[in-house]
Write a protein that holds these residues in place. Sequence first.
Motif, PDB file in Angstrom:
ATOM      1  N   LYS A   1       1.065  -0.998   0.213  1.00  0.00           N
ATOM      2  CA  LYS A   1      -0.084   0.096   0.095  1.00  0.00           C
ATOM      3  C   LYS A   1       0.739   1.262  -0.112  1.00  0.00           C
ATOM      4  O   LYS A   1       0.487   2.097  -0.533  1.00  0.00           O
ATOM      5  N   GLY A   2       2.107   1.303   0.788  1.00  0.00           N
ATOM      6  CA  GLY A   2       2.778   2.356   0.865  1.00  0.00           C
ATOM      7  C   GLY A   2       3.576   2.496  -0.545  1.00  0.00           C
ATOM      8  O   GLY A   2       3.738   3.831  -0.849  1.00  0.00           O
ATOM      9  N   LEU A   3       3.979   1.549  -1.158  1.00  0.00           N
ATOM     10  CA  LEU A   3       4.358   1.647  -2.572  1.00  0.00           C
ATOM     11  C   LEU A   3       3.401   2.267  -3.725  1.00  0.00           C
ATOM     12  O   LEU A   3       3.818   3.128  -4.332  1.00  0.00           O
ATOM     13  N   GLU A   4       2.217   1.605  -3.497  1.00  0.00           N
ATOM     14  CA  GLU A   4       1.136   2.209  -4.380  1.00  0.00           C
ATOM     15  C   GLU A   4       0.821   3.797  -4.215  1.00  0.00           C
ATOM     16  O   GLU A   4       0.570   4.514  -5.027  1.00  0.00           O
ATOM     17  N   LYS A   5       0.970   4.008  -2.991  1.00  0.00           N
ATOM     18  CA  LYS A   5       0.733   5.362  -2.461  1.00  0.00           C
ATOM     19  C   LYS A   5       1.601   6.408  -3.338  1.00  0.00           C
ATOM     20  O   LYS A   5       1.351   7.478  -3.393  1.00  0.00           O
ATOM     21  N   HIS A   6       2.840   5.884  -3.580  1.00  0.00           N
ATOM     22  CA  HIS A   6       3.747   6.747  -4.337  1.00  0.00           C
ATOM     23  C   HIS A   6       3.959   6.438  -5.705  1.00  0.00           C
ATOM     24  O   HIS A   6       5.016   6.698  -6.193  1.00  0.00           O
TER      25      HIS A   6
END
Length: 210
Positions: A130-135
């Motif tokens: 989720k953190g990767l997708e956020k960026h």
Amino acid sequence: MSDQGGANDAKPHSDLNSDPEGAEMEALAEAEQAGGLHAEKQRLEGEVANLKDKFLRAYAEAENIRRRAEKEVADAKTYGIASFARDVLNVADDLARALGAVEAEAKEKAEGAFKALLDGLELTERSLQKGLEKHGIRKVEPVGEKFDPNLHQAMFEVPDASVPNGTVVQVVQSGYVIGDRVLRPAMVGVSRGGPKVAPGEAKAENGSAN
């Protein structure tokens, strides 16, 4: 007396008529002045056109610089974390390998501390994704898709006549993209020996031909 005065009054007209050379010179002077004004007008119009052209060129150049600057800022914002993201992917790979090492049956029967450990690993992996997708970093898992050399790296071929030739049938390592760029290609196994065109694509081609 009146006749003499009338004769005197008419004299200037007779003087003008009797001096055609002066009238011609005056006409030439007026024509020369008009020609000079016309030339000056053309010169000024040329300068205006030249200045307008320079202005338009300068404006276009300024717009190009502005657009380039905006693109560079956007690219820096999108791709500036690429190096850091590649390092984070190693952590994602380690988590995936750790979870993949546990068999499905063992996961179902897990209890106590072991179950808590597995749940924690799965939660950490989901949070990381989720953190990767956020960026703007997306995972590429192309099983069942046609092999794309821009997104995939073929590691081996798998003989399989049940799927179209060149289909991704196995993912050794997930790939990732950031924005519209490949951060890391997916390492995949590709089918060999099947039909060259998928049945659905063949029907579409036949339908369009009919």
